[in-house]
Each structure stands twice: as C-alpha cells, then as structure tokens.
Write a protein that holds these residues in place. Structure first.
Motif, PDB file in Angstrom:
ATOM      1  N   VAL A  32     -92.236 -90.357 -34.634  1.00  0.00           N
ATOM      2  CA  VAL A  32     -91.673 -90.574 -35.966  1.00  0.00           C
ATOM      3  C   VAL A  32     -92.248 -91.851 -36.570  1.00  0.00           C
ATOM      4  CG1 VAL A  32     -89.545 -91.073 -37.231  1.00  0.00           C
ATOM      5  CG2 VAL A  32     -89.574 -89.261 -35.521  1.00  0.00           C
ATOM      6  N   GLN A  33     -92.364 -92.916 -35.780  1.00  0.00           N
ATOM      7  CA  GLN A  33     -92.928 -94.171 -36.274  1.00  0.00           C
ATOM      8  C   GLN A  33     -94.362 -93.969 -36.746  1.00  0.00           C
ATOM      9  OE1 GLN A  33     -91.862 -97.130 -37.112  1.00  0.00           O
ATOM     10  NE2 GLN A  33     -93.884 -98.001 -37.482  1.00  0.00           N
ATOM     11  N   THR A  34     -95.127 -93.151 -36.037  1.00  0.00           N
ATOM     12  CA  THR A  34     -96.505 -92.867 -36.430  1.00  0.00           C
ATOM     13  C   THR A  34     -96.550 -92.229 -37.822  1.00  0.00           C
ATOM     14  OG1 THR A  34     -97.200 -92.654 -34.136  1.00  0.00           O
ATOM     15  CG2 THR A  34     -98.592 -91.598 -35.783  1.00  0.00           C
ATOM     16  N   LEU A  35     -95.568 -91.407 -38.120  1.00  0.00           N
ATOM     17  CA  LEU A  35     -95.478 -90.779 -39.439  1.00  0.00           C
ATOM     18  C   LEU A  35     -94.964 -91.761 -40.490  1.00  0.00           C
ATOM     19  CD1 LEU A  35     -95.618 -88.076 -41.083  1.00  0.00           C
ATOM     20  CD2 LEU A  35     -93.216 -87.786 -40.495  1.00  0.00           C
ATOM     21  N   GLY A  64     -80.718 -84.764 -45.784  1.00  0.00           N
ATOM     22  CA  GLY A  64     -81.782 -83.766 -45.672  1.00  0.00           C
ATOM     23  C   GLY A  64     -83.143 -84.385 -45.398  1.00  0.00           C
ATOM     24  N   HIS A  65     -83.236 -85.690 -45.537  1.00  0.00           N
ATOM     25  CA  HIS A  65     -84.519 -86.366 -45.319  1.00  0.00           C
ATOM     26  C   HIS A  65     -85.011 -86.169 -43.886  1.00  0.00           C
ATOM     27  CE1 HIS A  65     -87.509 -89.261 -46.751  1.00  0.00           C
ATOM     28  NE2 HIS A  65     -87.475 -89.790 -45.533  1.00  0.00           N
ATOM     29  N   TRP A  66     -84.096 -86.241 -42.929  1.00  0.00           N
ATOM     30  CA  TRP A  66     -84.498 -86.050 -41.534  1.00  0.00           C
ATOM     31  C   TRP A  66     -84.946 -84.623 -41.273  1.00  0.00           C
ATOM     32  CZ3 TRP A  66     -86.248 -89.189 -38.116  1.00  0.00           C
ATOM     33  CH2 TRP A  66     -85.962 -90.546 -38.228  1.00  0.00           C
ATOM     34  N   ASP A  67     -84.405 -83.666 -42.013  1.00  0.00           N
ATOM     35  CA  ASP A  67     -84.873 -82.280 -41.876  1.00  0.00           C
ATOM     36  C   ASP A  67     -86.344 -82.193 -42.276  1.00  0.00           C
ATOM     37  OD1 ASP A  67     -82.333 -81.488 -41.066  1.00  0.00           O
ATOM     38  OD2 ASP A  67     -81.728 -80.908 -43.089  1.00  0.00           O
ATOM     39  N   GLU A  68     -86.709 -82.876 -43.357  1.00  0.00           N
ATOM     40  CA  GLU A  68     -88.106 -82.889 -43.821  1.00  0.00           C
ATOM     41  C   GLU A  68     -89.018 -83.568 -42.803  1.00  0.00           C
ATOM     42  OE1 GLU A  68     -88.267 -84.698 -47.698  1.00  0.00           O
ATOM     43  OE2 GLU A  68     -86.594 -83.477 -48.410  1.00  0.00           O
ATOM     44  N   LEU A  69     -88.575 -84.728 -42.281  1.00  0.00           N
ATOM     45  CA  LEU A  69     -89.379 -85.432 -41.283  1.00  0.00           C
ATOM     46  C   LEU A  69     -89.567 -84.574 -40.032  1.00  0.00           C
ATOM     47  CD1 LEU A  69     -87.871 -89.040 -41.534  1.00  0.00           C
ATOM     48  CD2 LEU A  69     -90.069 -88.244 -42.435  1.00  0.00           C
ATOM     49  N   ALA A  70     -88.498 -83.935 -39.596  1.00  0.00           N
ATOM     50  CA  ALA A  70     -88.570 -83.085 -38.407  1.00  0.00           C
ATOM     51  C   ALA A  70     -89.536 -81.925 -38.623  1.00  0.00           C
ATOM     52  CB  ALA A  70     -87.184 -82.575 -38.043  1.00  0.00           C
ATOM     53  N   ALA A  71     -89.512 -81.350 -39.812  1.00  0.00           N
ATOM     54  CA  ALA A  71     -90.431 -80.249 -40.115  1.00  0.00           C
ATOM     55  C   ALA A  71     -91.880 -80.739 -40.082  1.00  0.00           C
ATOM     56  CB  ALA A  71     -90.096 -79.641 -41.474  1.00  0.00           C
ATOM     57  N   ASP A  72     -92.123 -81.928 -40.640  1.00  0.00           N
ATOM     58  CA  ASP A  72     -93.480 -82.487 -40.641  1.00  0.00           C
ATOM     59  C   ASP A  72     -93.997 -82.708 -39.223  1.00  0.00           C
ATOM     60  OD1 ASP A  72     -93.473 -82.506 -43.405  1.00  0.00           O
ATOM     61  OD2 ASP A  72     -93.072 -84.659 -43.575  1.00  0.00           O
ATOM     62  N   LEU A  73     -93.084 -83.020 -38.295  1.00  0.00           N
ATOM     63  CA  LEU A  73     -93.466 -83.311 -36.908  1.00  0.00           C
ATOM     64  C   LEU A  73     -93.225 -82.140 -35.961  1.00  0.00           C
ATOM     65  CD1 LEU A  73     -92.070 -86.935 -36.755  1.00  0.00           C
ATOM     66  CD2 LEU A  73     -94.480 -86.268 -36.624  1.00  0.00           C
ATOM     67  N   ASP A  74     -92.736 -81.031 -36.498  1.00  0.00           N
ATOM     68  CA  ASP A  74     -92.434 -79.850 -35.696  1.00  0.00           C
ATOM     69  C   ASP A  74     -91.443 -80.160 -34.576  1.00  0.00           C
ATOM     70  OD1 ASP A  74     -92.620 -77.121 -35.219  1.00  0.00           O
ATOM     71  OD2 ASP A  74     -94.213 -77.377 -33.733  1.00  0.00           O
ATOM     72  N   LEU A  75     -90.383 -80.915 -34.924  1.00  0.00           N
ATOM     73  CA  LEU A  75     -89.340 -81.253 -33.960  1.00  0.00           C
ATOM     74  C   LEU A  75     -88.284 -80.152 -33.935  1.00  0.00           C
ATOM     75  CD1 LEU A  75     -88.649 -85.018 -34.820  1.00  0.00           C
ATOM     76  CD2 LEU A  75     -90.252 -84.085 -33.141  1.00  0.00           C
ATOM     77  N   SER A  76     -87.724 -79.943 -32.771  1.00  0.00           N
ATOM     78  CA  SER A  76     -86.620 -78.996 -32.662  1.00  0.00           C
ATOM     79  C   SER A  76     -85.369 -79.616 -33.282  1.00  0.00           C
ATOM     80  CB  SER A  76     -86.349 -78.662 -31.189  1.00  0.00           C
ATOM     81  OG  SER A  76     -85.757 -79.791 -30.537  1.00  0.00           O
ATOM     82  N   GLU A  77     -84.346 -78.813 -33.454  1.00  0.00           N
ATOM     83  CA  GLU A  77     -83.077 -79.314 -34.001  1.00  0.00           C
ATOM     84  C   GLU A  77     -82.505 -80.415 -33.106  1.00  0.00           C
ATOM     85  OE1 GLU A  77     -79.808 -79.902 -36.397  1.00  0.00           O
ATOM     86  OE2 GLU A  77     -81.611 -78.757 -36.846  1.00  0.00           O
ATOM     87  N   ARG A  78     -82.563 -80.223 -31.812  1.00  0.00           N
ATOM     88  CA  ARG A  78     -82.052 -81.235 -30.877  1.00  0.00           C
ATOM     89  C   ARG A  78     -82.865 -82.531 -30.959  1.00  0.00           C
ATOM     90  NH1 ARG A  78     -80.438 -78.093 -25.293  1.00  0.00           N
ATOM     91  NH2 ARG A  78     -78.660 -76.983 -26.189  1.00  0.00           N
ATOM     92  N   GLU A  79     -84.174 -82.384 -31.050  1.00  0.00           N
ATOM     93  CA  GLU A  79     -85.031 -83.572 -31.152  1.00  0.00           C
ATOM     94  C   GLU A  79     -84.763 -84.317 -32.455  1.00  0.00           C
ATOM     95  OE1 GLU A  79     -88.901 -82.073 -28.561  1.00  0.00           O
ATOM     96  OE2 GLU A  79     -88.753 -81.528 -30.682  1.00  0.00           O
ATOM     97  N   ARG A  80     -84.633 -83.582 -33.545  1.00  0.00           N
ATOM     98  CA  ARG A  80     -84.333 -84.200 -34.838  1.00  0.00           C
ATOM     99  C   ARG A  80     -83.014 -84.950 -34.764  1.00  0.00           C
ATOM    100  NH1 ARG A  80     -80.755 -83.981 -38.346  1.00  0.00           N
ATOM    101  NH2 ARG A  80     -79.846 -82.110 -37.483  1.00  0.00           N
ATOM    102  N   SER A  81     -82.024 -84.318 -34.204  1.00  0.00           N
ATOM    103  CA  SER A  81     -80.718 -84.936 -34.102  1.00  0.00           C
ATOM    104  C   SER A  81     -80.770 -86.209 -33.258  1.00  0.00           C
ATOM    105  CB  SER A  81     -79.732 -83.931 -33.490  1.00  0.00           C
ATOM    106  OG  SER A  81     -78.468 -84.515 -33.340  1.00  0.00           O
ATOM    107  N   ALA A  82     -81.493 -86.174 -32.155  1.00  0.00           N
ATOM    108  CA  ALA A  82     -81.586 -87.344 -31.276  1.00  0.00           C
ATOM    109  C   ALA A  82     -82.285 -88.514 -31.972  1.00  0.00           C
ATOM    110  CB  ALA A  82     -82.326 -86.970 -29.994  1.00  0.00           C
TER     111      ALA A  82
END
Length: 128
Positions: A32-35, A64-82
C-alpha cells in the motif's frame, strides 16, 4: 526512501485482530505504501491532512477509498480490511499521543484514514 507509515507495535496489535496471517500484514502495508507514496502530493491537495511529522502524514478520506486502493492492488476483502484497520489504529495511536484521540474517533465515524510514509520532505501547511 520513505518511512514506514505504520509503527511496528500497531502492526502487531492489528495482526492479532486481523483475518490475515501476522507475517502477511507488513507486506500488505508495504504494498500500500508503494502505491500511496508517489501520490502524497495529490493527497495533500485533495484531502484533509490531520497530522504531519517527519516520516508520516495522515489524511481523512471519503468512505470507499480503501475499496479503490484494494482494487488497485488486487487485495482480498480480508487483506483490505486488515490494512485499513492498521491505518485506523495508527491514526488513533497518534491521537492518543497528541491529545486528539476523541476528535479522531469522531472523524472515523464518517471518513477513512490513510497514513502515508514520507522521506522527511514535509509540506508544513497547517493541519485542519
């Protein structure tokens, strides 16, 4: 090189609550920091910065911002939440240190936190 946006103790505490393996969380935070690192100037322009120090700036962003970041990084729901939880815990830790925990808790009811590690080249505009 930019600093780590999330303190080690915050990672340990967050990993204990997260649904991802504890050894995975630091890697996710680094991804996430890299992004986020290259986007620091955009965050400074577009979002409310609530804290700045030599190696970290914290912002409040829309839901919803974290949803966008997670999509950009292809993170799972659990990873996004963590990762989101790690950023939230970091902001609350800053709040405890600075006497602003209550204000940050209230803000987190309507917005999401984003903490970005910096290389010490801080923009010294006053936080809102």
């Amino acid at each position: 090189m930019a600093g780590d946006p999330i303190e080690g103790q915050v990672l340990v505490l967050t990993a204990a609550k997260a649904s991802v393996p504890p050894k995975r969380l630091p890697t996710l935070v680094d991804q996430v920091q890299t992004l986020l690192g290259p986007a620091l100037e955009r965050y400074r322009r577009e979002y409310e910065r609530v804290h700045a120090e030599d190696e970290l700036e914290a912002f409040l962003v829309e839901w919803g911002h974290w949803d966008e970041l997670a999509a950009d990084l292809d993170l799972s729901e659990r990873e996004r939440s963590a990762v989101r939880r790690a950023h939230e815990e970091q902001l609350l830790r800053i709040g405890r240190r600075t006497g602003r925990e209550s204000a940050f808790e209230t803000a987190l009811e309507i917005r999401e936190p984003v903490c970005i590690g910096t290389d010490g080249d801080r923009d010294d505009r006053t936080e809102n």
